[in-house]
Design a protein around this motif. Sequence first.
Motif, PDB file in Angstrom:
ATOM      1  N   VAL A 128       8.611  35.629   0.375  1.00 34.51           N
ATOM      2  CA  VAL A 128       7.937  35.152   1.593  1.00 34.51           C
ATOM      3  C   VAL A 128       8.478  35.849   2.827  1.00 34.51           C
ATOM      4  N   LEU A 129       9.821  35.977   2.893  1.00 38.21           N
ATOM      5  CA  LEU A 129      10.433  36.648   4.041  1.00 38.21           C
ATOM      6  C   LEU A 129      10.013  38.101   4.109  1.00 38.21           C
ATOM      7  N   PHE A 130       9.966  38.773   2.949  1.00 41.86           N
ATOM      8  CA  PHE A 130       9.584  40.188   2.924  1.00 41.86           C
ATOM      9  C   PHE A 130       8.143  40.369   3.383  1.00 41.86           C
ATOM     10  N   SER A 131       7.260  39.505   2.879  1.00 43.71           N
ATOM     11  CA  SER A 131       5.849  39.649   3.245  1.00 43.71           C
ATOM     12  C   SER A 131       5.629  39.342   4.717  1.00 43.71           C
ATOM     13  N   SER A 132       6.445  38.433   5.286  1.00 46.22           N
ATOM     14  CA  SER A 132       6.269  38.092   6.700  1.00 46.22           C
ATOM     15  C   SER A 132       6.819  39.184   7.608  1.00 46.22           C
ATOM     16  N   CYS A 133       7.773  39.983   7.106  1.00 46.44           N
ATOM     17  CA  CYS A 133       8.367  41.042   7.921  1.00 46.44           C
ATOM     18  C   CYS A 133       7.610  42.351   7.802  1.00 46.44           C
TER      19      CYS A 133
ATOM     20  N   ASP B 288      -3.826  39.445   2.940  1.00 43.96           N
ATOM     21  CA  ASP B 288      -3.864  38.348   3.904  1.00 43.96           C
ATOM     22  C   ASP B 288      -4.923  38.575   4.977  1.00 43.96           C
ATOM     23  N   ASP B 289      -4.984  39.789   5.512  1.00 40.91           N
ATOM     24  CA  ASP B 289      -5.973  40.103   6.542  1.00 40.91           C
ATOM     25  C   ASP B 289      -7.376  40.136   5.927  1.00 40.91           C
ATOM     26  N   MET B 290      -8.365  39.791   6.740  1.00 43.86           N
ATOM     27  CA  MET B 290      -9.751  39.738   6.268  1.00 43.86           C
ATOM     28  C   MET B 290     -10.584  40.809   6.972  1.00 43.86           C
ATOM     29  N   ILE B 291     -11.393  41.525   6.190  1.00 40.07           N
ATOM     30  CA  ILE B 291     -12.225  42.595   6.723  1.00 40.07           C
ATOM     31  C   ILE B 291     -13.679  42.286   6.387  1.00 40.07           C
TER      32      ILE B 291
ATOM     33  N   VAL C 276      -1.609  38.293   9.754  1.00 41.66           N
ATOM     34  CA  VAL C 276      -0.205  38.570   9.424  1.00 41.66           C
ATOM     35  C   VAL C 276       0.681  38.562  10.667  1.00 41.66           C
ATOM     36  N   ILE C 277       0.295  39.297  11.704  1.00 39.24           N
ATOM     37  CA  ILE C 277       1.097  39.337  12.927  1.00 39.24           C
ATOM     38  C   ILE C 277       0.869  38.045  13.701  1.00 39.24           C
ATOM     39  N   GLN C 278       1.928  37.316  13.925  1.00 36.15           N
ATOM     40  CA  GLN C 278       1.810  36.016  14.570  1.00 36.15           C
ATOM     41  C   GLN C 278       1.767  36.148  16.094  1.00 36.15           C
ATOM     42  N   LYS C 279       1.136  35.150  16.715  1.00 35.68           N
ATOM     43  CA  LYS C 279       1.046  35.139  18.169  1.00 35.68           C
ATOM     44  C   LYS C 279       2.442  35.130  18.784  1.00 35.68           C
ATOM     45  N   GLY C 280       2.664  36.009  19.739  1.00 32.32           N
ATOM     46  CA  GLY C 280       3.970  36.150  20.363  1.00 32.32           C
ATOM     47  C   GLY C 280       4.771  37.312  19.809  1.00 32.32           C
ATOM     48  N   GLN C 281       4.387  37.817  18.623  1.00 33.80           N
ATOM     49  CA  GLN C 281       5.054  38.975  18.049  1.00 33.80           C
ATOM     50  C   GLN C 281       4.485  40.257  18.652  1.00 33.80           C
ATOM     51  N   PRO C 282       5.276  41.353  18.633  1.00 30.26           N
ATOM     52  CA  PRO C 282       4.762  42.635  19.130  1.00 30.26           C
ATOM     53  C   PRO C 282       3.507  43.064  18.353  1.00 30.26           C
ATOM     54  N   ASN C 283       2.581  43.687  19.046  1.00 26.86           N
ATOM     55  CA  ASN C 283       1.338  44.220  18.477  1.00 26.86           C
ATOM     56  C   ASN C 283       0.355  43.134  18.021  1.00 26.86           C
ATOM     57  N   TYR C 284       0.571  41.905  18.471  1.00 26.12           N
ATOM     58  CA  TYR C 284      -0.330  40.828  18.041  1.00 26.12           C
ATOM     59  C   TYR C 284      -1.759  41.098  18.509  1.00 26.12           C
ATOM     60  N   PHE C 285      -2.710  40.789  17.649  1.00 22.26           N
ATOM     61  CA  PHE C 285      -4.130  40.848  18.009  1.00 22.26           C
ATOM     62  C   PHE C 285      -4.872  39.872  17.093  1.00 22.26           C
ATOM     63  N   THR C 286      -6.049  39.480  17.512  1.00 20.67           N
ATOM     64  CA  THR C 286      -6.867  38.605  16.671  1.00 20.67           C
ATOM     65  C   THR C 286      -7.747  39.426  15.741  1.00 20.67           C
ATOM     66  N   ASP C 287      -8.406  40.425  16.312  1.00 23.26           N
ATOM     67  CA  ASP C 287      -9.222  41.307  15.476  1.00 23.26           C
ATOM     68  C   ASP C 287      -9.417  42.645  16.173  1.00 23.26           C
ATOM     69  N   LYS C 288      -9.790  43.642  15.392  1.00 23.49           N
ATOM     70  CA  LYS C 288     -10.070  44.984  15.913  1.00 23.49           C
ATOM     71  C   LYS C 288     -11.305  45.524  15.214  1.00 23.49           C
ATOM     72  N   TYR C 289     -12.170  46.162  15.989  1.00 24.48           N
ATOM     73  CA  TYR C 289     -13.401  46.674  15.405  1.00 24.48           C
ATOM     74  C   TYR C 289     -13.165  48.051  14.806  1.00 24.48           C
ATOM     75  N   PHE C 290     -14.019  48.430  13.896  1.00 29.21           N
ATOM     76  CA  PHE C 290     -14.014  49.787  13.351  1.00 29.21           C
ATOM     77  C   PHE C 290     -15.442  50.199  13.033  1.00 29.21           C
ATOM     78  N   GLY C 291     -15.640  51.474  12.962  1.00 30.99           N
ATOM     79  CA  GLY C 291     -16.917  52.036  12.549  1.00 30.99           C
ATOM     80  C   GLY C 291     -16.678  53.214  11.632  1.00 30.99           C
ATOM     81  N   ALA C 292     -17.713  53.626  10.943  1.00 33.47           N
ATOM     82  CA  ALA C 292     -17.599  54.784  10.060  1.00 33.47           C
ATOM     83  C   ALA C 292     -18.979  55.361   9.814  1.00 33.47           C
ATOM     84  N   ILE C 293     -19.014  56.665   9.584  1.00 37.38           N
ATOM     85  CA  ILE C 293     -20.221  57.344   9.133  1.00 37.38           C
ATOM     86  C   ILE C 293     -19.841  58.174   7.917  1.00 37.38           C
ATOM     87  N   GLY C 294     -20.811  58.448   7.076  1.00 40.13           N
ATOM     88  CA  GLY C 294     -20.476  59.223   5.886  1.00 40.13           C
ATOM     89  C   GLY C 294     -21.697  59.587   5.072  1.00 40.13           C
TER      90      GLY C 294
END
Length: 255
Positions: free
Chosen positions: A14-19, A63-66, A99-117
């Motif tokens: 648990v500690l490893f996955s949280s870090c 853990d993260d959802m896409i 995974v990144i908890q509120k108050g931790q460095p680099n915290y965000f709720t979500d980020k968008y992405f796009g792709a072409i191919g």
Amino acid sequence: MNLKQLYILFILAVLFSSCSKVYSPALYHQDIAYQPKPASFDSVKSATYISGGLNTYLGADYDDMIVSGQANISQGYVFNNFNLAYGAFGVLGDFGNNVIQKGQPNYFTDKYFGAIGGRASANFFVTQGRTDIRFIGIEMAYSHEFGDYANFRQAVQSQPNYYADARTNLFTIGLTSEILFHNVNNPGFQNGIRGFLGTTLGYNPLYSTYYTGDNSSARIFHDIFPKISYFIKVKQFFGTIEAGENIFVRFGYKF
């Protein structure tokens, strides 16, 4: 191993996955998708297919959802005992942070992405009664990712406790096998099941960071991935359901 040792191992896990925060490209193992092709019993030997769908899957740390939406256009052909298809696609999606908890460095709720191919597909087949047996085929896909999530991976890849594959260009290739059949006395009502087994080519930076302890056998399971697809067509309309590391549902129209 006694109960106390199991408890200690659980706490360490648990500690490893949280870090540790692990991030792969948004389309890693997600760029391959079923490409429809005319069957030997279709009245036309070439067709254009357009479709749209919804794809959902977990991040590299499970853990993260896409979630993403995808639009596709492709051209399919049937020849004597041979099929060919090629096409293009576009993706818009959202990477949800769990995974990144509120108050931790680099915290965000979500980020968008796009792709072409683009994608290409080919297979040999034999016909038995009302069934095309596409016994051996090849699938390949190229994708280019852009957006906030790609920028985030590039920014954190050298930070402590962050493990990121910052690639934005992916090329995936694999083998397929498929059975496609039509209903009795109705060639326009078709069902198919396809299996895929493939890999994304190129060096994965996580091998020299997050997966350093893995042996060659373990790395095979990070590289090679399966996918199963169900295809249904009723007259000019079609749909697919695909499952592997994801669930991808599409609906489309054949011209």
